[in-house]
Design a protein around this motif. Structure first.
Motif, short mmCIF file in Angstrom:
data_model
loop_
_atom_site.label_atom_id
_atom_site.label_comp_id
_atom_site.label_asym_id
_atom_site.label_seq_id
_atom_site.Cartn_x
_atom_site.Cartn_y
_atom_site.Cartn_z
N UNK A 170 40.56 29.81 43.02
CA UNK A 170 40.29 28.84 44.08
C UNK A 170 41.56 28.05 44.38
N UNK A 171 41.81 27.90 45.66
CA UNK A 171 42.89 27.06 46.15
C UNK A 171 42.23 26.00 47.02
N UNK A 172 41.76 24.93 46.40
CA UNK A 172 40.96 23.95 47.14
C UNK A 172 39.65 24.59 47.55
N UNK A 173 39.41 24.69 48.85
CA UNK A 173 38.18 25.31 49.35
C UNK A 173 38.35 26.79 49.68
N UNK A 174 39.52 27.33 49.41
CA UNK A 174 39.78 28.74 49.69
C UNK A 174 39.52 29.56 48.43
N UNK A 175 38.73 30.61 48.58
CA UNK A 175 38.39 31.50 47.48
C UNK A 175 39.12 32.83 47.65
N UNK A 176 39.65 33.35 46.55
CA UNK A 176 40.24 34.68 46.55
C UNK A 176 39.79 35.39 45.28
N UNK A 177 39.54 36.68 45.40
CA UNK A 177 39.10 37.49 44.27
C UNK A 177 40.13 38.58 44.04
N UNK A 178 40.59 38.69 42.81
CA UNK A 178 41.55 39.72 42.42
C UNK A 178 40.83 41.06 42.44
N UNK A 179 41.31 42.01 43.24
CA UNK A 179 40.61 43.29 43.40
C UNK A 179 40.55 44.09 42.11
N UNK A 180 41.60 44.02 41.29
CA UNK A 180 41.61 44.76 40.02
C UNK A 180 40.60 44.15 39.06
N UNK A 181 40.58 42.83 38.96
CA UNK A 181 39.63 42.16 38.08
C UNK A 181 38.19 42.35 38.57
N UNK A 182 38.01 42.43 39.89
CA UNK A 182 36.67 42.66 40.43
C UNK A 182 36.14 44.01 39.99
N UNK A 183 36.98 45.02 39.98
CA UNK A 183 36.56 46.35 39.52
C UNK A 183 36.12 46.29 38.06
N UNK A 184 36.84 45.57 37.23
CA UNK A 184 36.46 45.41 35.82
C UNK A 184 35.13 44.66 35.70
N UNK A 185 34.96 43.61 36.49
CA UNK A 185 33.74 42.82 36.47
C UNK A 185 32.54 43.68 36.85
N UNK A 186 32.70 44.51 37.88
CA UNK A 186 31.62 45.39 38.32
C UNK A 186 31.24 46.35 37.20
N UNK A 187 32.23 46.93 36.54
CA UNK A 187 31.95 47.85 35.42
C UNK A 187 31.19 47.16 34.29
N UNK A 188 31.55 45.93 33.99
CA UNK A 188 30.89 45.18 32.93
C UNK A 188 29.45 44.83 33.27
N UNK A 189 29.14 44.72 34.55
CA UNK A 189 27.81 44.28 34.98
C UNK A 189 26.98 45.41 35.60
N UNK A 190 27.45 46.62 35.47
CA UNK A 190 26.72 47.77 36.02
C UNK A 190 25.33 47.84 35.38
N UNK A 191 24.32 47.99 36.20
CA UNK A 191 22.94 48.10 35.72
C UNK A 191 22.23 46.77 35.56
N UNK A 192 22.93 45.67 35.69
CA UNK A 192 22.32 44.35 35.57
C UNK A 192 21.72 43.92 36.91
N UNK A 193 20.74 43.08 36.83
CA UNK A 193 20.19 42.45 38.04
C UNK A 193 20.77 41.05 38.12
N UNK A 194 21.52 40.80 39.16
CA UNK A 194 22.13 39.48 39.35
C UNK A 194 21.34 38.74 40.41
N UNK A 195 21.16 37.44 40.19
CA UNK A 195 20.40 36.65 41.17
C UNK A 195 21.27 35.64 41.84
#
Length: 65
Positions: free
Chosen positions: A40-65
């Protein structure tokens, strides 16, 4: 070299909406959740694409709400 030729390193809220096919409110909720790879840069959000891929792998099969 055009932007379409190179994978972007950081995603915006709008990009996260498109990736997960969710609305803006849900994307921001996700980006505010614990463990989500957001910068976060104040009100600006950015997501690291490499870290997002890792996050998706870690949460595969989960139900997120």
């Amino acid at each position: 070299m055009q932007e379409t030729d190179v994978k972007r390193r950081f995603y915006s809220v709008e990009d996260v909406q498109k990736i997960f096919n969710i609305g803006r409110k849900k994307a921001i909720e996700l980006m505010n959740s614990d463990g989500f790879p957001v910068i976060r840069f104040g009100r600006i959000y950015r997501v690291d694409s490499v870290e997002l891929e890792h996050w998706i792998e870690q949460h595969r099969g989960e139900t997120l709400t």
